[in-house]
Motif scaffolding. Structure first.
Motif, mmCIF file in Angstrom:
data_model
loop_
_atom_site.group_PDB
_atom_site.id
_atom_site.type_symbol
_atom_site.label_atom_id
_atom_site.label_comp_id
_atom_site.label_asym_id
_atom_site.label_seq_id
_atom_site.Cartn_x
_atom_site.Cartn_y
_atom_site.Cartn_z
ATOM 1 N N ALA A 1 14.409 23.905 1.888
ATOM 2 C CA ALA A 1 13.174 23.605 1.155
ATOM 3 C C ALA A 1 12.979 22.107 0.983
ATOM 4 C CB ALA A 1 13.206 24.293 -0.211
ATOM 5 N N LYS A 2 14.050 21.383 0.716
ATOM 6 C CA LYS A 2 13.935 19.944 0.490
ATOM 7 C C LYS A 2 13.756 19.159 1.795
ATOM 8 C CE LYS A 2 16.285 19.671 -3.954
ATOM 9 N NZ LYS A 2 17.407 19.103 -4.737
ATOM 10 N N ALA A 3 14.112 19.784 2.923
ATOM 11 C CA ALA A 3 13.984 19.106 4.218
ATOM 12 C C ALA A 3 12.632 19.331 4.875
ATOM 13 C CB ALA A 3 15.104 19.576 5.148
ATOM 14 N N ILE A 4 11.770 20.117 4.250
ATOM 15 C CA ILE A 4 10.475 20.431 4.856
ATOM 16 C C ILE A 4 9.638 19.162 5.037
ATOM 17 C CG2 ILE A 4 8.262 21.578 4.394
ATOM 18 C CD1 ILE A 4 9.835 23.879 3.188
ATOM 19 N N GLN A 5 9.012 19.057 6.193
ATOM 20 C CA GLN A 5 8.160 17.928 6.518
ATOM 21 C C GLN A 5 6.698 18.264 6.216
ATOM 22 O OE1 GLN A 5 9.529 14.917 7.581
ATOM 23 N NE2 GLN A 5 11.387 16.072 7.011
ATOM 24 N N PRO A 6 5.866 17.252 5.980
ATOM 25 C CA PRO A 6 4.444 17.509 5.718
ATOM 26 C C PRO A 6 3.812 18.353 6.825
ATOM 27 C CG PRO A 6 4.973 15.221 5.260
ATOM 28 C CD PRO A 6 6.200 15.817 5.894
ATOM 29 N N GLY A 7 3.078 19.368 6.421
ATOM 30 C CA GLY A 7 2.418 20.258 7.371
ATOM 31 C C GLY A 7 3.258 21.425 7.822
ATOM 32 N N GLU A 8 4.545 21.433 7.479
ATOM 33 C CA GLU A 8 5.425 22.533 7.869
ATOM 34 C C GLU A 8 5.204 23.725 6.946
ATOM 35 O OE1 GLU A 8 10.158 23.149 9.043
ATOM 36 O OE2 GLU A 8 9.489 21.331 7.995
ATOM 37 N N ASN A 9 5.328 24.927 7.499
ATOM 38 C CA ASN A 9 5.115 26.144 6.727
ATOM 39 C C ASN A 9 6.316 26.424 5.827
ATOM 40 O OD1 ASN A 9 5.369 29.218 6.314
ATOM 41 N ND2 ASN A 9 3.259 28.975 6.993
ATOM 42 N N PHE A 10 6.089 26.439 4.526
ATOM 43 C CA PHE A 10 7.178 26.602 3.562
ATOM 44 C C PHE A 10 7.859 27.955 3.711
ATOM 45 C CE2 PHE A 10 8.804 27.900 -0.616
ATOM 46 C CZ PHE A 10 9.646 26.838 -0.911
ATOM 47 N N SER A 11 7.076 29.023 3.796
ATOM 48 C CA SER A 11 7.639 30.368 3.863
ATOM 49 C C SER A 11 8.502 30.553 5.108
ATOM 50 C CB SER A 11 6.521 31.411 3.840
ATOM 51 O OG SER A 11 5.841 31.382 2.605
ATOM 52 N N GLU A 12 8.066 29.977 6.213
ATOM 53 C CA GLU A 12 8.850 30.074 7.444
ATOM 54 C C GLU A 12 10.152 29.290 7.314
ATOM 55 O OE1 GLU A 12 8.435 29.336 12.260
ATOM 56 O OE2 GLU A 12 6.923 28.523 10.901
ATOM 57 N N ALA A 13 10.062 28.094 6.775
ATOM 58 C CA ALA A 13 11.230 27.219 6.708
ATOM 59 C C ALA A 13 12.340 27.800 5.845
ATOM 60 C CB ALA A 13 10.816 25.844 6.189
#
Length: 271
Positions: free
Chosen positions: A244-256
């Motif tokens: 969750a903390k590594a997610i980049q802008p525009g990346e899908n949260f639920s998928e990550a």
């Protein structure tokens, strides 16, 4: 002694739940559901953008869901006070890639903080929040720094609608008649248990309904989590905070947050 007990009892029964208080922003709106066959329209779905606990952009949305497209349900545990206590959420997944999370919470007034002890004595109203995962899960993993785990629930497809509609009915009940949150008898975990009993009526009572940090272990013992893995494996792979903390802008949260989690599809579309 009798006077003290009598005075407390009088005070206890004089407390009345209300919808009319100065509510905190994140619980200011009551969820309202309209059902027409398999179509459910939810008003006041929360989709806040949280930068910190106190810095956020509020958004309340109306969303429509087709229950014939309901595919999955996931158990989410967020640990905020050591290993014994966790907040319990259930997130439903649809064929179009969307997820909706339900969470029973205290309905805080502006400036009010949660105390487990006040939760025993009719000091908090209860509210059912329906929210986007990028709001209600991300605020715990990223903004609050809680330890968050996700588990795929082993629920047959034909029973997913029953579980979802139990939350809808709970929302409409709370909207119609305010209720008190109770740390012991009506909290985020006991409500999940009560709803689950509609599907599995003989679910045994267990101390882990109170020590909610162990609720996923209880669910695993009852055959309620994805099969083929030990509880330790599911817990290790279900820890989402680093992802969750590594997610980049525009990346899908639920998928990550679901990458590598047992039983979960790795292809999740954007809202």
């Amino acid at each position: 002694m009798l006077l003290a007990v009598g005075g407390f009892a009088t005070w206890w029964f004089m407390q009345k739940p209300s919808h009319n208080r100065q509510w905190a922003d994140d619980v200011s709106q009551m969820l309202h559901a309209e059902v027409n066959g398999d179509t459910v329209v939810l008003n006041n779905v929360r989709n806040f953008e949280w930068r910190t606990e106190t810095d956020y952009t509020p958004r309340w949305e109306t969303r429509e869901y087709d229950l014939s497209q309901l595919q999955t349900a996931d158990l989410v545990l967020s640990y905020w006070m050591g290993p014994k206590i966790a907040h319990t959420l259930v997130s439903f997944g649809f064929a179009d890639g969307r997820y909706l999370t339900f969470s029973i919470e205290i309905r805080k007034e502006k400036g009010e903080e949660f105390s487990p002890w006040k939760g025993f004595v009719r000091q908090y109203e209860a509210i059912l929040v329906a929210a986007d995962e990028a709001d209600i899960i991300r605020t715990r993993s990223n903004a609050r720094g809680e330890d968050v785990y996700i588990y795929r629930l082993a629920i047959p497809p034909e029973q997913l609608k029953t579980l979802f509609m139990a939350y809808v009915e709970r929302a409409n009940s709370l909207e119609k008649e305010p209720e008190f949150y109770n740390t012991l008898t009506s909290n985020c975990t006991t409500v999940v248990y009560d709803i689950a009993k509609q599907i599995v009526p003989n679910l045994p009572l267990d101390y882990r309904l109170l020590a909610s940090g162990y609720f996923a272990e209880y669910a695993h013992e009852q055959g309620g989590l994805v099969e083929g893995f030990s509880y330790a494996e599911l817990q290790e792979k279900g820890y989402i905070v680093l992802r969750a903390k590594a997610i980049q802008p525009g990346e899908n949260f639920s998928e990550a947050i679901r990458r590598g989690v047992p039983g979960m599809q790795q292809s999740v579309q954007s809202d």
